[in-house]
Design a protein around this motif. Structure first.
Motif, PDB file in Angstrom:
ATOM      1  N   PHE A   1      -8.368  -8.855   3.787  1.00  0.00           N
ATOM      2  CA  PHE A   1      -7.748  -7.954   2.816  1.00  0.00           C
ATOM      3  C   PHE A   1      -8.034  -6.515   3.221  1.00  0.00           C
ATOM      4  N   ARG A   2      -6.983  -5.701   3.271  1.00  0.00           N
ATOM      5  CA  ARG A   2      -7.147  -4.314   3.726  1.00  0.00           C
ATOM      6  C   ARG A   2      -8.085  -3.540   2.802  1.00  0.00           C
ATOM      7  N   GLU A   3      -8.970  -2.818   3.399  1.00  0.00           N
ATOM      8  CA  GLU A   3      -9.945  -2.078   2.609  1.00  0.00           C
ATOM      9  C   GLU A   3      -9.257  -0.976   1.800  1.00  0.00           C
ATOM     10  N   ASP A   4      -8.287  -0.273   2.467  1.00  0.00           N
ATOM     11  CA  ASP A   4      -7.623   0.829   1.758  1.00  0.00           C
ATOM     12  C   ASP A   4      -6.858   0.332   0.529  1.00  0.00           C
ATOM     13  N   LEU A   5      -6.236  -0.858   0.671  1.00  0.00           N
ATOM     14  CA  LEU A   5      -5.508  -1.414  -0.481  1.00  0.00           C
ATOM     15  C   LEU A   5      -6.502  -1.818  -1.572  1.00  0.00           C
ATOM     16  N   TYR A   6      -7.632  -2.361  -1.145  1.00  0.00           N
ATOM     17  CA  TYR A   6      -8.663  -2.764  -2.096  1.00  0.00           C
ATOM     18  C   TYR A   6      -9.075  -1.565  -2.954  1.00  0.00           C
ATOM     19  N   TYR A   7      -9.311  -0.414  -2.295  1.00  0.00           N
ATOM     20  CA  TYR A   7      -9.737   0.767  -3.059  1.00  0.00           C
ATOM     21  C   TYR A   7      -8.628   1.309  -3.940  1.00  0.00           C
ATOM     22  N   ARG A   8      -7.374   1.170  -3.486  1.00  0.00           N
ATOM     23  CA  ARG A   8      -6.221   1.595  -4.286  1.00  0.00           C
ATOM     24  C   ARG A   8      -6.132   0.802  -5.582  1.00  0.00           C
ATOM     25  N   LEU A   9      -6.421  -0.502  -5.443  1.00  0.00           N
ATOM     26  CA  LEU A   9      -6.274  -1.392  -6.599  1.00  0.00           C
ATOM     27  C   LEU A   9      -7.486  -1.352  -7.518  1.00  0.00           C
ATOM     28  N   ASN A  10      -8.641  -1.178  -6.915  1.00  0.00           N
ATOM     29  CA  ASN A  10      -9.874  -1.337  -7.657  1.00  0.00           C
ATOM     30  C   ASN A  10     -10.289  -0.055  -8.381  1.00  0.00           C
ATOM     31  N   VAL A  11      -9.303   0.695  -8.889  1.00  0.00           N
ATOM     32  CA  VAL A  11      -9.622   1.962  -9.549  1.00  0.00           C
ATOM     33  C   VAL A  11     -10.392   1.689 -10.836  1.00  0.00           C
TER      34      VAL A  11
ATOM     35  N   LEU B   1       0.827  -1.198   0.000  1.00  0.00           N
ATOM     36  CA  LEU B   1       0.000   0.000   0.000  1.00  0.00           C
ATOM     37  C   LEU B   1       0.868   1.259   0.000  1.00  0.00           C
ATOM     38  N   ARG B   2       1.937   1.196   0.786  1.00  0.00           N
ATOM     39  CA  ARG B   2       2.798   2.378   0.892  1.00  0.00           C
ATOM     40  C   ARG B   2       3.417   2.724  -0.473  1.00  0.00           C
ATOM     41  N   VAL B   3       3.892   1.710  -1.172  1.00  0.00           N
ATOM     42  CA  VAL B   3       4.493   1.979  -2.485  1.00  0.00           C
ATOM     43  C   VAL B   3       3.447   2.517  -3.445  1.00  0.00           C
ATOM     44  N   LEU B   4       2.251   1.932  -3.384  1.00  0.00           N
ATOM     45  CA  LEU B   4       1.208   2.381  -4.310  1.00  0.00           C
ATOM     46  C   LEU B   4       0.788   3.812  -3.997  1.00  0.00           C
ATOM     47  N   GLN B   5       0.787   4.139  -2.713  1.00  0.00           N
ATOM     48  CA  GLN B   5       0.347   5.484  -2.336  1.00  0.00           C
ATOM     49  C   GLN B   5       1.409   6.525  -2.619  1.00  0.00           C
ATOM     50  N   GLU B   6       2.649   6.178  -2.274  1.00  0.00           N
ATOM     51  CA  GLU B   6       3.695   7.196  -2.331  1.00  0.00           C
ATOM     52  C   GLU B   6       4.648   7.071  -3.505  1.00  0.00           C
ATOM     53  N   GLY B   7       4.577   5.935  -4.194  1.00  0.00           N
ATOM     54  CA  GLY B   7       5.502   5.730  -5.313  1.00  0.00           C
ATOM     55  C   GLY B   7       6.941   5.648  -4.841  1.00  0.00           C
ATOM     56  N   GLU B   8       7.128   5.249  -3.593  1.00  0.00           N
ATOM     57  CA  GLU B   8       8.478   5.190  -3.015  1.00  0.00           C
ATOM     58  C   GLU B   8       8.678   3.860  -2.318  1.00  0.00           C
ATOM     59  N   LEU B   9       9.913   3.389  -2.315  1.00  0.00           N
ATOM     60  CA  LEU B   9      10.187   2.146  -1.590  1.00  0.00           C
ATOM     61  C   LEU B   9      11.619   2.142  -1.104  1.00  0.00           C
TER      62      LEU B   9
END
Ligand SMILES: Nc1ncnc2c1ncn2[C@@H]1O[C@H](COP(=O)(O)OP(=O)(O)OP(=O)(O)O)[C@@H](O)[C@H]1O
Ligand SMILES: [Mg+2]
Length: 525
Positions: free
Chosen positions: A364-374, A324-332
């Motif tokens: 499954f994390r809800e926030d990740l679900y919404y990140r992916l389910n665009v 989730l962090r990488v998807l949100q921030e584009g950083e790793l």
């Protein structure tokens, strides 16, 4: 001191200086792999420490068969620039002659040599000129090193010593030049191979000749693919096993503006969590036992392109947070590292799980679900688009026919039989069934009998209810023996061992041991 003594002393001084020059040159050669930079530094040492002015290295250039300037030591930027276009044909002038003969040429005074071309109008024509071949290990001339000795008053007496120095330097730099040539050739080969592969892949994944389907449901899918491909939004592909999720992910990438950039895939179910992390994020040298060098993860490999995260529903809650962090921030950060790496990657994820239910159950994390389910894309199961079967059959048989080097056809009867099957394994099952049939039929005509022989149990197949078909065999069925249970779990997990192990509550090592000891033939996925 008489004249002879004076010469002896200054010769001694010269030799001492030359030794220092050789030492400096060899240190420079060890410093960098950049040929241009190395040659420039070598010519500077020859100028500063050995009084060899206006040094020039010309190198054989396969593009025109002669020599081009590889490096030149001059102050004037203009001459440096114009040297880029200077060429010497074999046999042309002094440099071209050395290229042809492989012998050094030393001129006591340039003006006495009519063949001296002075293309760069650089040299003092009243001074000597030394030019020596640069020979590869096999004795082939790959370049020429030349310079004008200009410091000593009795330089002409010293010419043999200066020539020897130039020859020694030429011998030292040959390795750098050969290495750069090899690297350059390999780079070129890899580039050509990459471009060819990309061309092949693009023609393979160009929608119309790869993804088959004319039913309303599939046309809708294609329409969605076309629309999302243009943008960099995250896409979540849903569908049962074998419906074509990976194929659609490829179609999205190869029809997107990033088609020329990497398309990197990772099956999240195929690796245990620790490996998954280093595989996705990379690791630093020494991050764990076996991490002998730094390695870029799939995220970094996919930079500028698309990362396909298959079986995304299989990752643990802990890993979901990291992702989730990488998807949100584009950083790793690479495993074992502290530097933050920025990545610009388009994510396409796929799953055959009911993610909404997983969210509800807290798996499954809800926030990740919404990140992916665009941009969700749902691929319908094959049994809901039976009318696509004739086209798919024709397409798959054409592919198989190409592999077998013969024409394969299917009879109407067989076609009807295929259309009455329920296809719990979807297009992959159809493809496997046709492959078995193609192997078994002798004359290239696939009829009902061949389909029967291929193991398609049509009677029981039609009676399979969708709900059962989706879950395949029940791995908890008490009537099953251990071997059947492992096979059923593998089937259910699409033959991804780590996933099957999870279904059985085993470790990947335990399932691998059973597969081996029970002699289970693992199907390729
Ligand atoms: N519409 C289609 N047209 C042509 N071939 C297809 C189509 N759909 C699927 N296939 C073929 O069927 C096989 C399975 O497809 P794919 O691997 O994309 O499925 P999947 O949904 O990713 O399966 P899984 O969930 O098991 O990983 C592949 O060989 C693919 O090329
Ligand atoms: Mg897949």
């Amino acid at each position: 001191m008489n004249a002879t003594e004076t010469i002896v002393v200054s010769r001694l001084q010269l030799l001492e200086k030359q030794l220092l020059v050789l030492y400096r040159v060899s240190s420079v050669l060890n410093k960098s792999l950049d040929m241009k930079q190395t040659l420039a530094e070598v010519l500077k040492i020859l100028h500063d420490d050995a009084g060899m002015h206006h040094g020039i290295v010309t190198l054989s250039d396969p593009s025109h068969g002669g020599l081009s300037v590889g490096s030149i030591h001059v102050e004037s930027e203009e001459i440096k620039r114009s040297s880029n276009s200077v060429r010497y044909r074999p046999g042309e002038g002094i440099i071209g002659r050395i290229f042809e003969s492989g012998e050094s040429i030393v001129l006591g005074r340039i003006s006495t040599e009519p063949r001296f071309l002075d293309k760069l109008e650089l040299y003092d024509l009243e001074l000597p000129f030394i030019s020596v071949p640069i020979k590869s290990r096999g004795g082939k001339v790959i370049g020429v090193l030349a310079a004008q000795p200009a410091i000593l008053s009795d330089i002409r007496v010293m010419l043999p010593d200066c020539t020897r120095l130039m020859e020694m330097v030429a011998n030292l730099i040959v390795q750098t030049i050969s290495l750069a040539h090899t690297v350059e050739t390999e780079k070129q080969d890899i580039k050509e191979e990459r471009d060819e592969l990309r061309r092949q892949v693009r023609s393979k994944y160009g929608f119309d000749n790869m993804v088959v389907g004319h039913t309303e449901q599939m046309r809708r899918v294609f329409d969605q693919v076309r629309r999302v491909a243009k943008w960099d939004s995250t896409v979540l592909i849903r569908g049962e096993s074998g419906t074509g999720k990976e194929l659609i992910a490829s179609a999205i990438h190869y029809n997107s503006p990033y088609a020329n950039n990497p398309f990197v895939k990772l099956n999240c179910a195929a690796l245990p969590e620790t490996l998954l992390e280093s595989e996705l994020f990379g690791h630093e040298k020494g991050a764990f036992t076996g991490a002998v060098r730094q390695r870029k993860g799939r995220f970094e490999q996919a930079d500028g392109g698309t990362l396909f995260l298959d079986e995304i529903g299989e990752i643990s809650p802990l890993f979901q947070a990291k992702l989730l962090r990488v998807l949100q921030e584009g950083e790793l950060e690479r495993v074992g590292g502290t530097t933050t790496v920025r990545v610009n990657v388009r994510i396409v994820a796929a799953t055959n799980r009911n993610l909404e239910a997983e969210v509800e159950q807290g798996n499954f994390r809800e926030d990740l679900y919404y990140r992916l389910n665009v941009m969700p894309i749902k691929i319908p199961p094959l049994r809901e688009r039976i009318e696509d079967i004739p086209d798919l059959t024709e397409f798959l048989l054409a592919q198989l026919g190409k592999q077998q080097g013969r024409k394969l056809t299917v009879t109407d009867n067989a076609q009807r039989m295929l259309m009455s099957h329920h296809w719990p394994g979807n297009v992959r099952e159809l493809s496997n069934c046709l492959e078995r049939a193609a192997v078994m039929c002798e004359n290239g005509v696939i009829d009902r009998d061949v389909i029967f022989l291929s193991g398609l149990d049509i009677d029981s197949a039609v009676s399979i209810k969708p709900s059962i078909a989706q879950t395949n065999l029940d791995i908890n069925d008490p009537d099953m023996d251990e071997r059947e249970r492992v096979v059923a779990a593998l089937e259910q997990a699409g033959w991804v061992q780590a996933k099957a192990a999870r279904l059985l509550g085993m470790t990947p090592r335990q399932i691998a041991y059973r597969i081996q000891s029970m002699n289970i033939r693992v199907r390729k996925i």
